[in-house]
Scaffold this motif. Structure first.
Motif, PDB file in Angstrom:
ATOM      1  N   ALA A 261       0.828  -1.217   0.000  1.00  0.00           N
ATOM      2  CA  ALA A 261       0.000   0.000   0.000  1.00  0.00           C
ATOM      3  C   ALA A 261       0.853   1.253   0.000  1.00  0.00           C
ATOM      4  N   ILE A 262       1.996   1.226   0.709  1.00  0.00           N
ATOM      5  CA  ILE A 262       2.829   2.436   0.837  1.00  0.00           C
ATOM      6  C   ILE A 262       3.379   2.901  -0.512  1.00  0.00           C
ATOM      7  N   PRO A 263       4.054   2.023  -1.303  1.00  0.00           N
ATOM      8  CA  PRO A 263       4.541   2.511  -2.601  1.00  0.00           C
ATOM      9  C   PRO A 263       3.416   2.929  -3.538  1.00  0.00           C
ATOM     10  N   LEU A 264       2.264   2.267  -3.458  1.00  0.00           N
ATOM     11  CA  LEU A 264       1.157   2.636  -4.344  1.00  0.00           C
ATOM     12  C   LEU A 264       0.600   4.008  -3.999  1.00  0.00           C
ATOM     13  N   TRP A 265       0.372   4.285  -2.711  1.00  0.00           N
ATOM     14  CA  TRP A 265      -0.129   5.604  -2.339  1.00  0.00           C
ATOM     15  C   TRP A 265       0.910   6.688  -2.597  1.00  0.00           C
TER      16      TRP A 265
ATOM     17  N   ASP B   4     -16.923  -4.382  10.025  1.00  0.00           N
ATOM     18  CA  ASP B   4     -17.703  -3.969  11.192  1.00  0.00           C
ATOM     19  C   ASP B   4     -18.677  -2.851  10.853  1.00  0.00           C
ATOM     20  N   ILE B   5     -18.256  -1.937  10.008  1.00  0.00           N
ATOM     21  CA  ILE B   5     -19.125  -0.816   9.638  1.00  0.00           C
ATOM     22  C   ILE B   5     -20.281  -1.275   8.754  1.00  0.00           C
ATOM     23  N   THR B   6     -19.965  -2.107   7.755  1.00  0.00           N
ATOM     24  CA  THR B   6     -20.979  -2.518   6.783  1.00  0.00           C
ATOM     25  C   THR B   6     -21.800  -3.713   7.262  1.00  0.00           C
ATOM     26  N   GLY B   7     -21.197  -4.555   8.081  1.00  0.00           N
ATOM     27  CA  GLY B   7     -21.882  -5.763   8.516  1.00  0.00           C
ATOM     28  C   GLY B   7     -21.953  -6.842   7.457  1.00  0.00           C
ATOM     29  N   VAL B   8     -21.179  -6.689   6.374  1.00  0.00           N
ATOM     30  CA  VAL B   8     -21.176  -7.658   5.269  1.00  0.00           C
ATOM     31  C   VAL B   8     -19.773  -8.243   5.145  1.00  0.00           C
ATOM     32  N   ASP B   9     -19.651  -9.559   5.336  1.00  0.00           N
ATOM     33  CA  ASP B   9     -18.327 -10.189   5.302  1.00  0.00           C
ATOM     34  C   ASP B   9     -17.690 -10.127   3.924  1.00  0.00           C
ATOM     35  N   GLU B  10     -18.510 -10.196   2.864  1.00  0.00           N
ATOM     36  CA  GLU B  10     -17.964 -10.258   1.501  1.00  0.00           C
ATOM     37  C   GLU B  10     -17.571  -8.893   0.936  1.00  0.00           C
ATOM     38  N   VAL B  11     -17.896  -7.803   1.658  1.00  0.00           N
ATOM     39  CA  VAL B  11     -17.707  -6.477   1.076  1.00  0.00           C
ATOM     40  C   VAL B  11     -16.246  -6.179   0.781  1.00  0.00           C
ATOM     41  N   VAL B  12     -15.319  -6.638   1.636  1.00  0.00           N
ATOM     42  CA  VAL B  12     -13.902  -6.325   1.432  1.00  0.00           C
ATOM     43  C   VAL B  12     -13.352  -7.077   0.233  1.00  0.00           C
TER      44      VAL B  12
ATOM     45  N   ILE C 142      -6.151   1.297  -3.312  1.00  0.00           N
ATOM     46  CA  ILE C 142      -7.318   0.952  -2.495  1.00  0.00           C
ATOM     47  C   ILE C 142      -7.347  -0.550  -2.229  1.00  0.00           C
ATOM     48  N   ALA C 143      -7.101  -1.341  -3.288  1.00  0.00           N
ATOM     49  CA  ALA C 143      -7.099  -2.794  -3.130  1.00  0.00           C
ATOM     50  C   ALA C 143      -6.026  -3.235  -2.144  1.00  0.00           C
ATOM     51  N   ALA C 144      -4.838  -2.646  -2.229  1.00  0.00           N
ATOM     52  CA  ALA C 144      -3.753  -3.019  -1.316  1.00  0.00           C
ATOM     53  C   ALA C 144      -4.073  -2.589   0.114  1.00  0.00           C
ATOM     54  N   THR C 145      -4.713  -1.435   0.277  1.00  0.00           N
ATOM     55  CA  THR C 145      -5.068  -0.959   1.610  1.00  0.00           C
ATOM     56  C   THR C 145      -6.099  -1.873   2.269  1.00  0.00           C
ATOM     57  N   LEU C 146      -7.045  -2.367   1.473  1.00  0.00           N
ATOM     58  CA  LEU C 146      -8.084  -3.253   2.006  1.00  0.00           C
ATOM     59  C   LEU C 146      -7.537  -4.615   2.425  1.00  0.00           C
ATOM     60  N   ARG C 147      -6.301  -4.903   2.063  1.00  0.00           N
ATOM     61  CA  ARG C 147      -5.685  -6.160   2.505  1.00  0.00           C
ATOM     62  C   ARG C 147      -5.184  -6.070   3.941  1.00  0.00           C
ATOM     63  N   LEU C 148      -5.020  -4.862   4.452  1.00  0.00           N
ATOM     64  CA  LEU C 148      -4.530  -4.682   5.819  1.00  0.00           C
ATOM     65  C   LEU C 148      -5.596  -5.154   6.806  1.00  0.00           C
ATOM     66  N   SER C 149      -5.187  -5.973   7.746  1.00  0.00           N
ATOM     67  CA  SER C 149      -6.145  -6.602   8.664  1.00  0.00           C
ATOM     68  C   SER C 149      -7.001  -5.582   9.394  1.00  0.00           C
ATOM     69  N   GLY C 150      -6.379  -4.521   9.898  1.00  0.00           N
ATOM     70  CA  GLY C 150      -7.126  -3.514  10.641  1.00  0.00           C
ATOM     71  C   GLY C 150      -8.183  -2.832   9.791  1.00  0.00           C
ATOM     72  N   ILE C 151      -7.798  -2.458   8.577  1.00  0.00           N
ATOM     73  CA  ILE C 151      -8.738  -1.806   7.666  1.00  0.00           C
ATOM     74  C   ILE C 151      -9.849  -2.769   7.285  1.00  0.00           C
ATOM     75  N   GLU C 152      -9.475  -4.010   6.991  1.00  0.00           N
ATOM     76  CA  GLU C 152     -10.438  -5.033   6.584  1.00  0.00           C
ATOM     77  C   GLU C 152     -11.500  -5.247   7.673  1.00  0.00           C
TER      78      GLU C 152
END
Length: 406
Positions: free
Chosen positions: A2-6, A49-57, A34-44
């Motif tokens: 995520a760091i080099p991409l951003w 938790d916000i959406t309540g949908v497991d498949e959203v990430v 965005i895709a690389a950021t969503l791989r981070l456990s905390g972000i995921e």
């Protein structure tokens, strides 16, 4: 990742409004970041938790990669040379077919998401989605749009970037596009590996490699892909850096010739030169602002001053100067540069000392110039090198040596 991409996204933000191709490339890196950021456990975990949908990430990551790959294809297609007639596969990279594929891919990724197997939870927080789909038909179907569209985009981009690398004349641009090609084929390798892994799982056999090895291979190929794309697409950035380096070197190299000839300009012209240009070498070395404009000004001053002293260059002086340079062991361009330097030095001294112009001045231009500043500066730097050497006094003393053919 995520760091080099951003970092690339932020760095490229300044080019956002320049060309459609640059905008497409910037948007490509936004989606990949965005895709690389969503791989981070905390972000995921936070998004789930916000959406309540497991498949959203997982769906969001796949859609981001699909769109990023198609936008990258847009940029590469604009960089590669056109073929006549345009082959059918190349037409698929054009705007309308690519937009249709993007819509179909996004809809298919969303529609098939419920078929996927739940992600494997490692260490209480880390979700492993890909490996959970092994031997699972629904999971394989849900990943098919992501694998097929992204993989084909990488293959097409890899081939087109190879064509683009052959198109460029400058070595630096070829190298950058070559690195970009490596990134594309690394991405294609990743999607081929994932596809083969999932298809093998449908046979019902146990996985041929461990889960840890699957993650290592996947992460390494993705990292190589991202680094290759980020570095290889920075062609203009590297080219600009190399230009700055050349302009700075030429600006410094021209100082002896510029200083010597500018001193015989009319008083108002000298004042104008001093007003526009810093006079210290330290300033030239440390200040990189407006390098090309300053170099252009310096070349113009040299050319104007050379034309101003040319009436003091006798018609036989260039030939005798070249003969004297050859007598000192110089050959080729070195001899020609030294000859031009000594002619200018003699003419400058004569004008400065108030001597009359030559009775029969030469019709040969006092300096060899190219079509523009970038073409002329390397040669003028060579003339400037000889202009400051003690060799000039030796050549002036040898001008009476027998004339050799120029």
């Amino acid at each position: 990742m995520a760091i080099p991409l951003w970092t690339v996204v932020i760095w490229r933000a300044s080019t956002l409004l320049k060309t459609p191709g640059q905008r497409a490339l910037w948007a490509c890196f936004v989606f990949l970041a965005i895709a690389a950021t969503l791989r981070l456990s905390g972000i995921e975990t936070w998004v789930i938790d916000i959406t309540g949908v497991d498949e959203v990430v997982s769906v969001s990551k796949h859609i981001a990669v699909i769109l990023g790959g198609l936008l990258m294809l847009r940029w590469v297609d604009s960089s590669a040379p056109e073929a006549e007639p345009t082959p059918m596969w190349r037409r698929l990279a054009h705007d309308r077919p690519r937009n249709i594929v993007a819509v179909v891919g996004v809809v298919a990724a969303i529609a098939t998401a419920p078929l996927a197997s739940p992600a494997i939870i490692e260490n209480g927080t880390h979700r492993v989605f890909l490996e959970a789909q092994y031997s699972h038909l629904g999971g394989t179907i849900s990943l098919a749009p992501y694998i097929l569209i992204s993989g084909i985009s990488m293959v097409m981009s890899g081939y087109l970037s190879t064509l683009a690398a052959r198109r460029y004349g400058k070595r630096l641009l070829k190298v950058c596009m070559g690195i970009f090609t490596v990134g594309c084929w690394s991405g294609a390798l990743y999607f081929g590996f994932v596809g083969a892994y999932l298809l093998y799982g449908l046979t019902g056999a146990d996985a041929p490699i461990s889960l840890a090895l699957v993650q290592v291979v996947g992460n390494l190929t993705q990292l190589l892909c991202i680094v290759g794309l980020a570095v290889g697409s920075s062609v203009k950035g590297f080219d600009a850096m190399m230009n700055l380096k050349r302009f700075r070197r030429w600006l410094i190299d021209l100082r002896p010739l510029w200083g010597g000839l500018a001193s015989v300009l009319p008083a108002d012209a000298v004042e104008d030169v001093l007003h526009k240009s810093a006079t210290t070498e330290a300033y030239d070395r440390r200040n990189i602002r407006r390098l090309y404009e300053r170099l252009d000004d310096r070349v113009i001053v040299i050319v104007d001053a050379a034309l101003g002293v040319s009436p003091w260059i006798a018609e036989d002086l260039p030939g005798r100067a070249l003969a004297a340079a050859k007598a000192e062991g110089l050959t080729g361009n070195d001899a020609r540069a030294a000859a031009e330097a000594v002619c200018l030095r003699i003419a400058r001294d004569a004008r400065r000392d108030g001597q009359d112009p030559a009775e029969h001045p030469t019709e040969i231009p006092p300096l060899t110039l190219g079509k523009d500043t970038e073409d002329s500066a390397p040669w003028l730097s060579q003339v400037s090198h000889y202009y400051q050497l003690p060799l000039m006094r030796t050549l002036q003393g040898n001008l009476d040596s027998p004339l050799e053919p120029a």
